[in-house]
Design a protein around this motif. Structure first.
Motif, PDB file in Angstrom:
ATOM      1  N   ASN A 474      68.454  39.169  39.437  1.00 58.44           N
ATOM      2  CA  ASN A 474      69.224  39.840  40.483  1.00 58.44           C
ATOM      3  C   ASN A 474      69.408  41.337  40.236  1.00 58.44           C
ATOM      4  O   ASN A 474      70.292  41.957  40.822  1.00 58.44           O
ATOM      5  N   TRP A 475      68.553  41.913  39.401  1.00 62.68           N
ATOM      6  CA  TRP A 475      68.603  43.370  39.208  1.00 62.68           C
ATOM      7  C   TRP A 475      67.278  43.821  38.596  1.00 62.68           C
ATOM      8  O   TRP A 475      66.836  43.266  37.591  1.00 62.68           O
ATOM      9  N   SER A 522      68.805  42.293  45.337  1.00 60.53           N
ATOM     10  CA  SER A 522      69.711  42.312  44.186  1.00 60.53           C
ATOM     11  C   SER A 522      71.158  42.172  44.634  1.00 60.53           C
ATOM     12  O   SER A 522      71.944  41.434  44.026  1.00 60.53           O
TER      13      SER A 522
END
Length: 948
Positions: A474-475, A522
């Motif tokens: 998620n990043w 993200s």
């Protein structure tokens, strides 16, 4: 009283609705325009060569302009990934990825910079301080690597490097005084070795410390009391004087020495020693921090340790003391067990080996990753570490990740260095660690590559990103944005690995929409909590060998008896003992993560403490699936108690189910069967896929919304029915490529799940969001169909950039591939060309929404119509809404099309050095290299959207 309750209920309902209304716009707004903290970072890869402030400022300003949130300095040099990695060609096709042996790059060359600027030297620190100050001026976050590939650094001497236990022996006859010199031992107690060149051998010979001299009877199995510690009989010069009892004796000398493990001649630190880490900090980040002004500290937010590519240390200065504190007994007399001597019994020896391995694991997680976090926090910094594998076999990876402020893995673009998906996608271990340790961000070294250079577009990168997102990422952290000392040379000197994402790329000025797509993903995938039904118990988490280039657990890989449609996490012993509880029959964690069942796979080693906790969870109402077949006992554990617990939990092995307290243990049915027997249907299903179709998913849940990310891996269109385990809420489609959101009206709810007809274009992905009550439901199609209204045909004026060898203006009588053109300036052109066309719109009636469809594009296009910039198209289909900007007469269409670098680099091989348009240290492409298709191929047409 009833009126008071009614009034209270109404106020509560109004309050809840108000909160929901407040959250929903924030979710939608942040999706359209993602905030700073979710935007990608970049590995800012320096080249161990002198640079300039001008170049530093230019890089940082470009990062800011394209929407990145920050960067971290990794000074790893150019690297060695040259011709030996260019023997295979990577081909990303519409339904497959393949690698072909080729001679296209024969004679290619990679050069290194002539001047050196050593990492952590005073000139280097001065430049990093300036960079941090500039990052602060621009509002970027800034970090610094404290060591590449697991902390290798110039200051490290062999005595502070990784250490290994070594041994040697002689056999003597007892009943006499033994007076003999013992040679310094040199046989290592380990199997994995770095190639032992002279630097390694010199390191191993530079430093040695005795651990113990032991005498044991020269026979098979021993009792512990037969092991004699005669260390005090050895003098400082290595001479032994000992009155040996009767019999034949093996005299074993144990000591430790440096492994010599290094990265291009720079030694790795001793990861088992807190003392050595503190020295490392003092000589790296500590030194930098001591010189930084307040202004230079503004942007400096974190330090990072790269992925473990170090060796396999098994000793450190205080190992014996650390072992005793953790395991409760002295290690010295047990050392012969490490060289295949059974002590007390084969089983008890195995228990000691367990304790030895767990001590190494604990020291790596606590004295390296844990200590880094402690020291970073003391200085107001966050601690990042790529602690989730895949090269680390000695430590509990989850425990290592649990001692970081963000969980971090990596994923790769297709490249010959890592061909298989199980070697490319290495995010899952970081993600599952984050979920079980309560860490919000799952960060990754992203788009890593060895082999391809400037050969991929954002569209090619999308499928890899989407698979990583479904694995739990998620990043994003781009690998790599190379820092070039020159502000004029292009593509310039660069790192030899990573997907080139920096200011000299041909499509850099068109990259912001791609960054926005990654940022939207993200943002959404950081909301709420991950949804999973199954928690696998992973034990101590140690991996016995394996292949770091084919690691199935690095990616989403549900077991056969779970199957598709359900998601899962894995936890280690530390999480099981300290974070897992039971509430209403579910396994729960402090932050709200919850699971329906705990699964114990038969090969998972289970300790006595873990077994006791499992029994307690079942008594409190948990459902456990599986049976223990691999005990893992410490030498101090009670084997009788362990067996009694086994008998109590599993009862009669033939029955297959046993109830204890409020819960039960089941071992005669698959996980999937257990879930479905409890009416827990799959969280996601997709029916109607083509033969090559793959649609993946991940599900997050907030207090008021269910967020699914669904992705199609390949390019053929997929028309399917997707089932989501949500009911009573309106489905919405949120497109991360465009930021557009809309309601889906065609769906039905069956057995508590929502079934939606969906269509996926090439490598398409969507968020399906359920947050509001159902307001619209009908049989109208969720996906529009399109009809061609007008072909845009005839001549095109095309402008190339003369400084890159193209003609200033040329007329294309039809759209065609630049690489097929007779004009060498076009054939070998790389960069931006502008297509100009004036046309009338011939429609005779009012239409629904109108789109410009560009057909085939290599690789990106930016569209302007009648002076209005409509945006960049980087993902298929290359289509954009023109309804508000189209007029009947004299439409002026301007399309900037950008291709990739290889064609110009190939063309330059036919030119003298002084005539070349490009300057770079990577000369992979030769006269024999096949040109890449380039330009606007079309057909270009106006299409109308039919009702849906």
């Amino acid at each position: 009283m009833r009126r008071v309750l009614l009034k209270t209920s109404i106020l509560l309902l109004v309050s809840m609705l108000s909160l929901a209304q407040k959250i929903a716009p924030e979710l939608s707004q942040n999706f359209k325009t993602p905030p700073h903290e979710v935007r990608p970072q970049a590995w800012w890869w320096w080249l161990q060569t002198p640079t300039s402030k001008e170049a530093i400022t230019l890089d940082l300003e470009e990062m800011k302009a394209k929407g990145l949130s920050g960067c971290m300095v990794l000074d790893g040099g150019v690297g060695p990934f040259g011709p030996r990695k260019w023997k295979n060609k990577t081909i990303i096709d519409s339904t497959e990825i393949r690698y072909e042996l080729t001679d296209e790059y024969k004679g290619a060359r990679l050069s290194q910079p002539e001047e050196k600027m050593e990492m952590w030297s005073k000139p280097w620190r001065d430049m990093v301080r300036f960079a941090s100050k500039e990052a602060g001026r621009l509002g970027l976050d800034f970090g610094v690597f404290i060591g590449p590939a697991g902390c290798a650094a110039p200051w490290v001497t062999p005595d502070h490097g990784q250490q290994e236990l070594v041994w040697g022996e002689i056999v003597v006859e007892g009943g006499q005084q033994i007076a003999q010199a013992l040679e310094r031992p040199s046989t290592p107690v380990q199997t994995k070795r770095q190639r032992e060149d002279q630097r390694v051998k010199d390191a191993q010979n530079a430093y040695y410390t005795d651990v113990a001299v032991l005498a044991i009877p020269a026979k098979g199995s021993l009792q512990l009391n037969e092991v004699l510690d005669i260390s005090d009989k050895l003098d400082e010069k290595g001479h032994l004087k000992w009155e040996a009892p009767q019999g034949q004796w093996r005299i074993i000398r144990f000591g430790y020495r440096p492994t010599g493990r290094n990265l291009n001649g720079v030694f790795y630190i001793d990861h088992l020693s807190k003392e050595v880490f503190d020295l490392h900090w003092k000589n790296t980040a500590g030194l930098l921090l001591s010189e930084m002004s307040d202004e230079e500290r503004v942007a400096f937010k974190y330090v990072e340790c790269d992925s473990w590519e170090a060796g396999d240390p098994n000793w450190t200065k205080h190992f014996a003391q650390e072992f005793k504190e953790r395991r409760g007994y002295d290690i010295i007399k047990h050392l012969p067990a490490l060289i295949v001597v059974n002590i007390d019994s084969e089983e008890r020896t195995k228990h000691f080996i367990n304790d030895f391995q767990l001590t190494i694991s604990d020291l790596i997680s606590e004295n390296h990753y844990g200590r880094q976090q402690e020291v970073a926090h003391e200085h107001g910094l966050h601690s990042y570490a790529e602690a989730a594998g895949p090269h680390q076999y000695q430590a509990d990876l989850k425990k290592c990740v649990g001692r970081c402020d963000v969980a971090m893995g990596e994923f790769w673009m297709p490249s010959p260095h890592r061909e298989q998906p199980s070697g490319r996608f290495l995010v899952r271990e970081a993600a599952t660690s984050a979920h079980t340790y309560g860490i919000k961000q799952v960060f990754a070294e992203s788009f890593t590559s060895v082999g391809p250079n400037w050969e991929v577009s954002p569209f090619m990168m999308k499928a890899a990103a989407d698979q990583a997102f479904c694995d739990g990422l998620n990043w994003i952290c781009f690998h790599t944005f190379t820092h070039r000392p020159s502000v004029t040379e292009v593509p310039g000197m660069t790192h030899s690995a990573g997907t080139h994402f920096d200011r000299t790329n041909t499509w850099w000025n068109q990259s912001a929409p791609f960054v926005n797509y990654l940022s939207r993903c993200s943002y959404m995938l950081q909301q709420g909590l991950f949804t999973a039904d199954v928690l696998f118990y992973n034990g101590h988490g140690l991996r016995s060998g394996g292949d770091a280039f084919e690691w199935a657990d690095g990616m989403k890989n549900p077991s056969a008896d779970l199957g598709t449609g359900y998601d899962y996490d894995k936890c280690n012993e530390e999480v099981l003992l300290t974070r897992v509880g039971v509430k209403n029959g579910k396994l729960v964690m402090p932050d709200g993560m919850n699971y329906m069942v705990l699964v114990i796979e038969n090969k998972t080693p289970v300790s006595l403490k873990a077994l006791q906790k499992i029994a307690a969870l079942v008594e409190q109402g948990a459902t456990v699936v599986g049976k223990i077949e691999t005990p893992m006992l410490s030498k101090t554990d009670d084997a009788v108690e362990y067996q009694k617990l086994i008998d109590r939990i599993w009862g009669n092995p033939e029955i297959g189910v046993n109830s204890i307290g409020k819960g039960q243990v089941i071992w005669n049915r698959s996980i999937r069967e257990v879930l479905q027997e409890n009416n827990i249907l799959p969280d996601f299903e997709c029916k109607g896929l083509s033969d090559v179709g793959v649609v993946d998913f991940i599900h997050r849940q907030t207090e008021d919304a269910d967020i699914y990310y669904v992705t199609s891996r390949w390019q053929p269109v997929e028309k399917v029915k997707c089932t989501f385990r949500v009911s009573g809420k309106q489905p919405e489609l949120w497109n991360p490529v465009t930021g557009e959101t809309r309601i889906l009206s065609n769906f039905k709810v069956v057995n508590g799940r929502t079934i939606i007809p969906m269509e996926f274009g090439p490598c398409a992905s969507y968020f399906v969001v359920f947050k509001d009550v159902i307001s619209v439901q009908n049989l109208a199609s969720n996906w529009p169909t399109y009809k061609t209204v007008q072909q845009i045909e005839g001549d095109w004026d095309v402008r190339f950039d003369e400084k890159w060898g193209g003609p200033e203006t040329v007329v294309f009588d039809k759209l065609s591939d630049w690489s097929k053109h007779n004009d060498k300036g076009i054939k070998y052109y790389s960069g931006k060309a502008t297509y100009l066309k004036t046309f009338d719109f011939k429609a005779s009636k009012k239409h629904n929404e109108l789109y410009l469809d560009l057909g085939k594009v290599h690789e990106l296009a930016q569209v302007k119509l009648n002076g209005v910039d409509l945006g960049v198209l980087w993902s298929k289909p290359f289509r954009i809404n023109i309804t508000s900007h189209l007029k009947a007469k004299g439409n002026k269409l301007e399309i900037d099309v950008v291709n990739l670098w290889p064609n110009r680099l190939i063309g330059d091989e036919f030119l003298l050095e002084k005539e070349r348009y490009t300057q770079t240290n990577i000369r992979k492409f030769t006269k024999a290299t096949q040109l890449l298709p380039s330009g606007l191929i079309g057909p270009v047409q106006i299409i109308r959207e039919k009702n849906y």
